[in-house]
Design a protein around this motif. Structure first.
Motif, PDB file in Angstrom:
ATOM      1  N   ILE A 277       3.051  21.298  -1.514  1.00 30.92           N
ATOM      2  CA  ILE A 277       2.350  20.461  -2.481  1.00 30.92           C
ATOM      3  C   ILE A 277       0.849  20.473  -2.200  1.00 30.92           C
ATOM      4  O   ILE A 277       0.031  20.536  -3.119  1.00 30.92           O
TER       5      ILE A 277
ATOM      6  N   MET B 252       5.606  19.144   1.834  1.00 29.30           N
ATOM      7  CA  MET B 252       4.263  18.602   1.617  1.00 29.30           C
ATOM      8  C   MET B 252       3.203  19.688   1.782  1.00 29.30           C
ATOM      9  O   MET B 252       2.144  19.608   1.170  1.00 29.30           O
TER      10      MET B 252
ATOM     11  N   PHE C  18      11.155   9.502   2.491  1.00 31.23           N
ATOM     12  CA  PHE C  18      10.831  10.548   3.461  1.00 31.23           C
ATOM     13  C   PHE C  18       9.524  10.281   4.185  1.00 31.23           C
ATOM     14  O   PHE C  18       9.353  10.676   5.333  1.00 31.23           O
ATOM     15  N   ALA C  19       8.585   9.613   3.506  1.00 35.42           N
ATOM     16  CA  ALA C  19       7.284   9.411   4.122  1.00 35.42           C
ATOM     17  C   ALA C  19       7.293   8.211   5.064  1.00 35.42           C
ATOM     18  O   ALA C  19       6.673   8.245   6.120  1.00 35.42           O
ATOM     19  N   TYR C  20       7.968   7.142   4.672  1.00 33.29           N
ATOM     20  CA  TYR C  20       7.950   5.929   5.482  1.00 33.29           C
ATOM     21  C   TYR C  20       9.381   5.449   5.734  1.00 33.29           C
ATOM     22  O   TYR C  20       9.771   4.375   5.273  1.00 33.29           O
ATOM     23  N   PRO C  21      10.162   6.255   6.467  1.00 32.11           N
ATOM     24  CA  PRO C  21      11.574   5.903   6.645  1.00 32.11           C
ATOM     25  C   PRO C  21      11.754   4.547   7.324  1.00 32.11           C
ATOM     26  O   PRO C  21      12.741   3.865   7.087  1.00 32.11           O
TER      27      PRO C  21
ATOM     28  N   VAL D 274      -2.121  21.543  -4.648  1.00 27.07           N
ATOM     29  CA  VAL D 274      -3.306  20.764  -5.002  1.00 27.07           C
ATOM     30  C   VAL D 274      -4.567  21.605  -4.837  1.00 27.07           C
ATOM     31  O   VAL D 274      -5.470  21.566  -5.681  1.00 27.07           O
TER      32      VAL D 274
ATOM     33  N   PHE E 136       2.533  13.913  -9.266  1.00 26.67           N
ATOM     34  CA  PHE E 136       3.280  15.137  -8.969  1.00 26.67           C
ATOM     35  C   PHE E 136       4.658  15.158  -9.613  1.00 26.67           C
ATOM     36  O   PHE E 136       5.274  16.208  -9.740  1.00 26.67           O
TER      37      PHE E 136
ATOM     38  N   TRP F 136      -4.818  23.790  -7.704  1.00 30.98           N
ATOM     39  CA  TRP F 136      -5.217  22.968  -8.857  1.00 30.98           C
ATOM     40  C   TRP F 136      -6.740  22.759  -8.861  1.00 30.98           C
ATOM     41  O   TRP F 136      -7.422  23.023  -9.865  1.00 30.98           O
TER      42      TRP F 136
ATOM     43  N   TRP G 168       0.846  -1.214   0.000  1.00 29.01           N
ATOM     44  CA  TRP G 168       0.000   0.000   0.000  1.00 29.01           C
ATOM     45  C   TRP G 168       0.870   1.248   0.000  1.00 29.01           C
ATOM     46  O   TRP G 168       0.536   2.245  -0.634  1.00 29.01           O
ATOM     47  N   GLU G 169       2.015   1.185   0.691  1.00 31.93           N
ATOM     48  CA  GLU G 169       2.909   2.340   0.679  1.00 31.93           C
ATOM     49  C   GLU G 169       3.465   2.549  -0.723  1.00 31.93           C
ATOM     50  O   GLU G 169       3.570   3.671  -1.213  1.00 31.93           O
TER      51      GLU G 169
ATOM     52  N   ASN H 231       2.301   9.096   7.511  1.00 34.03           N
ATOM     53  CA  ASN H 231       3.148   9.571   6.433  1.00 34.03           C
ATOM     54  C   ASN H 231       4.091  10.653   6.957  1.00 34.03           C
ATOM     55  O   ASN H 231       3.678  11.774   7.224  1.00 34.03           O
ATOM     56  N   GLY H 232       5.357  10.296   7.111  1.00 33.36           N
ATOM     57  CA  GLY H 232       6.318  11.221   7.697  1.00 33.36           C
ATOM     58  C   GLY H 232       6.569  12.446   6.841  1.00 33.36           C
ATOM     59  O   GLY H 232       7.014  13.475   7.326  1.00 33.36           O
ATOM     60  N   MET H 233       6.291  12.336   5.552  1.00 33.91           N
ATOM     61  CA  MET H 233       6.570  13.456   4.666  1.00 33.91           C
ATOM     62  C   MET H 233       5.557  14.585   4.868  1.00 33.91           C
ATOM     63  O   MET H 233       5.856  15.739   4.596  1.00 33.91           O
TER      64      MET H 233
ATOM     65  N   GLY I  51      -0.856  -2.495  10.082  1.00 27.43           N
ATOM     66  CA  GLY I  51       0.310  -2.156   9.271  1.00 27.43           C
ATOM     67  C   GLY I  51       0.319  -0.741   8.735  1.00 27.43           C
ATOM     68  O   GLY I  51       1.224  -0.363   8.009  1.00 27.43           O
ATOM     69  N   TYR I  52      -0.685   0.056   9.114  1.00 28.18           N
ATOM     70  CA  TYR I  52      -0.709   1.439   8.640  1.00 28.18           C
ATOM     71  C   TYR I  52       0.378   2.253   9.345  1.00 28.18           C
ATOM     72  O   TYR I  52       0.642   2.060  10.523  1.00 28.18           O
ATOM     73  N   VAL I  53       1.022   3.133   8.604  1.00 21.04           N
ATOM     74  CA  VAL I  53       2.053   3.995   9.175  1.00 21.04           C
ATOM     75  C   VAL I  53       1.729   5.431   8.791  1.00 21.04           C
ATOM     76  O   VAL I  53       1.281   5.689   7.680  1.00 21.04           O
TER      77      VAL I  53
END
Lengths: 382, 217
Positions: B198, B195, A186-189, B202, A161, B205, A149-150, B187-189, B183-185
């Motif tokens: 961005i 972000m 960067f999102a899922y280190p 959006v 993008f 946009w 999923w990631e 989003n560090g970004m 298992g969900y994590v």
């Protein structure tokens, strides 16, 4: 074959403007040109007529990565069983790796092509072949244990993008495959770096650090031999470990004239020069690592051969390609050795130089104009 | 025009209402005028600071617009920027002190960005473009409107950044623990400033998609 052609011809009117499914025209054309060679060719003007089109370029790159992909699948299995101290036969290793890597490839192509089709539909343009290469490059530069999923989110991000907002294939500033990897990084280190992610389902007590990870913390005992690193029997991203097979792919791309030898050569040159500079400095053990060993560690070779040479995002001028490649090589080694947060600098180096590629071209063109003007003035003066 | 001036305009005439609602969409300070981007990137990691920041900015724009509009005929044009800055700086200091007194933790999170409201382009932009040429009441409404337009974007950006980056909204856990177990994590970004840029992209946009007249040629 004929029946298929007939079927397509019969369906075609429905997809032309005015037909039942005119909105789906680009999807239809996408499938049609995938199944049959397009027969719309240039009729007039001073064009060189050659069989090489975008589809062939893309297919050649895909063929070029097939050796590393197959080896990568085997290596995923090999590393997994090695962590348990087992040495099964080649087929078992390969099948285990296939089971891990195939879903990644399917997700990469499914999500990426889905979005490409969607955008082609909304914007009423033809579907480009650009994603064929990106879709196979992405599975090669992620760890085998990446949650799907990631990956799907990263692919969507990269295509939307990294590519579509700029106008689609050929207009992008950044390499889409690396954009996907940077997003994941960067999102899922947690799933993209460290010691746990590079071997699929490894035994907990087994250290799964890549050579780069080991070098960064100064752990040089148990360091893989150059032979192991060159042929790729080390943990790492799926397709990046075997420098040997990457070089075979590079040879194929160079013989067919798809990739630029200038960029490849100068990336390696840049990396070597930076490595040698560090050798001279020699402030710590990592800096003393022989410069040529940097070339066979991590994703350096893969980046140099398949990522830096992306014709869209690299510099276009012949001279500019040297600068572009050289700076990538230098930057990659610089980031590796100096920045503890980024064990592998290749991705960031290429993305950074992607931004500067147009500027390099601009400077090269301008300086050429200046030089020629000077010559013209000299001739006038005489 | 001359007859219009003598007539007393209703407090909430259609023209004045437009001053309030325009900045929410068609003349939004962030997405259309492209002002105040810097703070929009900096304070939108969580919703709470974003809301406080939006309120602070709204108060400052509204009242600085009002004060400058009152003074507009007495300000010598050559030193008008200095006069405007004095007014804005006074208001910002007031707001800063109030935040420190009543919501200290948020004030800590906003850190320099409260002080930097002084240099926020939206305020100077509105003072120059509107308050210097309009009566106090419309100027005040224009300030409120632009503050709301700024706040709207801030809150939208902060909503997505907090939800996807931290799994919370206004500090409350929204994404259930069972999803994390599956298992969900986070989003560090989303927590990183790029972000935010961005996300604003959006929004621009989507907005341009629905309002074709905003698309630059």
């Amino acid at each position: 074959m004929k029946a298929l052609r007939k079927f397509l011809d019969k369906q075609k009117p429905h997809f032309q403007p005015g037909g039942k499914f005119e909105k789906l025209q680009s999807t239809f054309e996408g499938f049609e040109s995938f199944l049959f060679v397009s027969n719309t060719v240039t009729h007039s003007g001073a064009h060189i007529r050659d069989a090489i089109d975008m589809k062939r370029t893309m297919i050649f790159v895909v063929i070029g990565v097939i050796p590393t992909l197959l080896f990568g699948m085997w290596n995923v299995g090999y590393q997994h069983f090695l962590s348990f101290g087992q040495h099964p036969d080649i087929l078992t290793n390969f099948l285990y790796g296939l089971g891990k890597v195939l879903p990644i490839i399917i997700v990469s192509y499914g999500v990426g092509l889905g979005i490409e089709f969607l955008f082609a539909q909304i914007r009423h343009h033809e579907i480009n072949e650009g994603y064929l290469v990106t879709g196979i490059l992405i599975p090669l530069i992620v760890p085998p244990e990446i949650p799907l999923w990631e990956l799907a989110i990263a692919v969507a991000f990269a295509v939307i993008f990294g590519k579509e907002v700029f106008g689609g294939t050929g207009m992008n500033v950044f390499n889409p495959a690396l954009t996907a990897r940077a997003f994941l990084f960067f999102a899922y280190p947690g799933n993209m770096s460290g010691e746990k992610v590079w071997i699929a389902d490894k035994l907990d007590s087994f250290s799964g650090a890549t050579p780069l990870g080991q070098a960064l913390v100064g752990n040089f005992h148990n360091f893989p031999t150059p032979h192991e690193m060159f042929f790729g029997f080390i943990p790492g991203s799926v397709g990046e470990t075997s420098t040997f097979l990457i070089l075979i792919g590079a040879l194929f791309l160079l013989i067919t004239g798809i990739a630029s030898w200038r960029i490849m050569l100068s990336v390696f040159a840049g990396g070597l020069v930076m490595g040698l500079l560090f050798n001279l400095w020699g402030a710590n053990q990592y800096m003393e690592l022989p410069a040529w060993e940097h070339m066979i560690m991590g994703g350096f070779a893969f980046g140099a051969v398949f990522m830096a040479t992306d014709p869209v995002t690299s510099a276009q001028t012949a001279k500019g390609k040297y600068y572009y490649g050289f700076l990538i090589g230098m930057m990659a080694i610089l980031i590796r050795v100096f920045n503890p947060a980024y064990p592998e600098g290749m991705m960031l180096a290429i993305l950074l130089m992607n931004v500067f590629a147009p500027l390099i071209d601009h400077i090269v063109v301008k300086s050429n104009i200046k030089k020629r003007l000077k010559r013209a003035k000299l001739m006038l003066a005489e | 025009m001359s007859t219009e001036k003598t007539e007393r305009e209703a407090i909430f005439s259609p023209k004045n209402i437009k001053l309030l609602t325009g900045p929410l969409n068609m003349s939004n300070p962030i997405t259309v005028q492209i002002l105040g981007i810097c703070s929009a990137l900096a304070v939108t990691v969580k919703m709470k600071p974003a809301i406080v920041m939006a309120l602070a900015l709204m108060v400052v724009t509204a009242f600085s617009n009002l004060v400058i509009s009152f003074l507009r005929n007495g300000i010598p044009p050559r030193i008008r920027i200095i006069v405007q800055l004095v007014v804005v700086a006074t208001l910002v200091i007031l707001v800063d002190q109030l935040l420190k007194a009543f919501v200290f933790d948020v004030s800590k999170q906003l850190s320099v960005y409260v002080g930097l409201i002084i240099t926020n382009c939206i305020i100077m932009g509105r003072l120059e473009a509107f308050a210097m040429a309009n009566k106090p009441w419309p100027a005040f409404l224009d300030g409120i409107g632009n503050g709301m337009g700024y706040g709207l974007i801030l809150i939208i950006v902060a909503f997505f950044r907090e939800l996807l980056g931290s799994g919370t909204l206004l500090g409350f856990q929204v994404i259930p623990q069972s999803l994390y177990n599956a298992g969900y994590v986070n989003n560090g970004m989303m927590i990183l400033p790029p972000m935010a840029l961005i996300t604003i992209g959006v929004i621009i946009w989507v907005q341009r998609y629905y309002n074709r007249s905003l698309i630059e040629k």
